[in-house]
Design a protein around this motif. Structure first.
Motif, PDB file in Angstrom:
ATOM      1  N   ILE A  95       0.840  -1.060   0.012  1.00 33.88           N
ATOM      2  CA  ILE A  95      -0.041   0.093   0.027  1.00 33.88           C
ATOM      3  C   ILE A  95       0.909   1.335   0.124  1.00 33.88           C
ATOM      4  O   ILE A  95       0.490   2.405  -0.582  1.00 33.88           O
ATOM      5  N   LEU A  96       2.006   1.316   0.685  1.00 33.51           N
ATOM      6  CA  LEU A  96       2.724   2.472   0.856  1.00 33.51           C
ATOM      7  C   LEU A  96       3.388   2.660  -0.534  1.00 33.51           C
ATOM      8  O   LEU A  96       3.691   3.807  -1.075  1.00 33.51           O
ATOM      9  N   LEU A  97       3.620   1.831  -1.290  1.00 26.27           N
ATOM     10  CA  LEU A  97       4.370   1.897  -2.829  1.00 26.27           C
ATOM     11  C   LEU A  97       3.215   2.543  -3.576  1.00 26.27           C
ATOM     12  O   LEU A  97       3.520   3.234  -4.472  1.00 26.27           O
ATOM     13  N   LYS A  98       2.019   2.061  -3.399  1.00 28.43           N
ATOM     14  CA  LYS A  98       0.731   2.408  -4.098  1.00 28.43           C
ATOM     15  C   LYS A  98       0.767   3.931  -3.905  1.00 28.43           C
ATOM     16  O   LYS A  98       0.649   5.075  -4.723  1.00 28.43           O
ATOM     17  N   LEU A  99       0.705   4.181  -2.538  1.00 31.97           N
ATOM     18  CA  LEU A  99       0.579   5.886  -2.134  1.00 31.97           C
ATOM     19  C   LEU A  99       1.677   6.460  -2.750  1.00 31.97           C
ATOM     20  O   LEU A  99       1.439   7.623  -3.282  1.00 31.97           O
ATOM     21  N   THR A 100       2.847   5.968  -2.673  1.00 27.47           N
ATOM     22  CA  THR A 100       4.157   6.632  -3.435  1.00 27.47           C
ATOM     23  C   THR A 100       3.844   6.902  -4.894  1.00 27.47           C
ATOM     24  O   THR A 100       4.104   8.007  -5.334  1.00 27.47           O
ATOM     25  N   ASP A 101       3.410   5.946  -5.436  1.00 31.40           N
ATOM     26  CA  ASP A 101       3.006   6.297  -6.966  1.00 31.40           C
ATOM     27  C   ASP A 101       1.827   7.199  -7.193  1.00 31.40           C
ATOM     28  O   ASP A 101       2.007   7.744  -8.147  1.00 31.40           O
ATOM     29  N   MET A 102       0.863   7.315  -6.335  1.00 29.76           N
ATOM     30  CA  MET A 102      -0.080   8.373  -6.098  1.00 29.76           C
ATOM     31  C   MET A 102       0.354   9.977  -5.814  1.00 29.76           C
ATOM     32  O   MET A 102      -0.468  10.706  -5.579  1.00 29.76           O
ATOM     33  N   ASP A 103       1.625  10.045  -5.534  1.00 31.73           N
ATOM     34  CA  ASP A 103       2.134  11.063  -4.717  1.00 31.73           C
ATOM     35  C   ASP A 103       1.679  11.584  -3.525  1.00 31.73           C
ATOM     36  O   ASP A 103       1.526  12.590  -3.201  1.00 31.73           O
ATOM     37  N   ILE A 104       1.325  10.457  -2.824  1.00 34.44           N
ATOM     38  CA  ILE A 104       0.598  10.699  -1.336  1.00 34.44           C
ATOM     39  C   ILE A 104       1.897  10.261  -0.431  1.00 34.44           C
ATOM     40  O   ILE A 104       2.355   9.006  -0.483  1.00 34.44           O
TER      41      ILE A 104
END
Length: 284
Positions: A95-104
């Motif tokens: 999930i953290l990598l997904k957030l990173t990809d979303m610029d969150i």
């Protein structure tokens, strides 16, 4: 994925800027399909605003009672089964990598170990993540002074691991060949084709950045070893192990072949010291 593991950083100072509701829904939807160590372990997530954070969460989350303030939090719940904590670490890092990809921006936060492992069949909070848009604090001293001004010097003097890198452990200090402590050269490690996976693993978050993981490469097997630490607890090491396993798996699976971690030590020995133990292994 290697780029995302490198870009992901823990942010501890957030603005009040809201996250678009569509993005929050995208995170919830992603959880349903994100990677897991054991899909049979029931897990759930809840994304809540700071104003809705339950009081009991405030009491069990954070370092020494310090809960990082953020506009949103992700609570990961799990049933208690073997390796459920590592499974949550794996899910949470995905999930953290997904957030990173979303610029969150985001930050893993620790929980009181006794609450996570308490007896009973109920779903229990096993992972806690702060998220939002961060204010960058460029100097470590500024962040440290922020903690000291509010909570005193306390446990901030825990020494860093003895490594060649002030922030992250040198890859040759964490990957051994054949037996624990038997170091390899960069050329030997590169020749295995796995160096980028190990690089990604070393970028995983860990409590107080203690980096408890070590890897043993033995032919077609990679064993993950956890080194016990007087400054962190087993729960924190298990979460960190799950995060490191996820980073290794996503990079190697993307670039070479699919990686499936198996929990436990099997029959491996590898001259593991008394302060360490094998937590998982995979075939490569």
């Amino acid at each position: 994925m290697l780029t995302l593991t490198d870009l992901r950083k823990s942010v501890r100072n957030f603005t009040d800027k809201p996250i678009d509701e569509n993005k929050l829904q995208e995170i919830t939807d992603y959880f349903k399909k994100c990677r897991r160590i054991d899909k049979s372990i029931k897990t759930e997530i809840m994304i809540i605003k700071k104003s809705g954070l339950p009081k009991d969460i405030k009491e069990i989350g954070g370092y020494n009672g310090f809960l990082i303030e953020a506009p949103y939090y992700i609570l990961i719940f799990s049933e208690k089964k073997p390796y459920f904590i590592e499974n949550v670490g794996y899910i949470g890092e995905d999930i953290l990598l997904k957030l990173t990809d979303m610029d969150i921006d985001s930050c893993w936060m620790t929980l009181k170990e006794e609450k996570v492992v308490e007896e009973g069949d109920k779903m229990r909070i096993t992972g806690l993540i702060a998220l939002g848009y961060g204010e960058r604090i460029k100097k470590i001293s500024k962040l440290k002074n922020m903690f000291i001004s509010k909570y005193g010097n306390g446990d901030l003097e825990a020494p860093k691991p003895g490594t060649d890198n002030e922030i992250r452990m040198d890859i040759l200090d964490m990957v051994f060949m054949g037996d624990y402590g038997k170091t390899a050269s960069y050329d030997e490690l590169t020749a295995t084709g796995l160096s980028e996976g190990f690089y990604a693993a070393r970028r995983a978050p860990s409590a107080l950045n203690r980096q408890p993981w070590r890897f043993i490469l033995d032919g077609g097997t990679v064993a993950l070893v956890i080194k016990k630490d007087e400054y962190t607890n087993i729960y924190e090491a298990q979460i960190a192990a799950g995060a490191a396993m996820l980073n290794f798996a996503v990079v190697i699976s993307e670039r070479i072949f699919d990686v499936k971690w198996e929990m436990g030590a099997a029959d491996f020995k590898y001259n593991i010291p008394d302060d360490s133990f094998i937590i998982a292994h995979c075939r490569v």
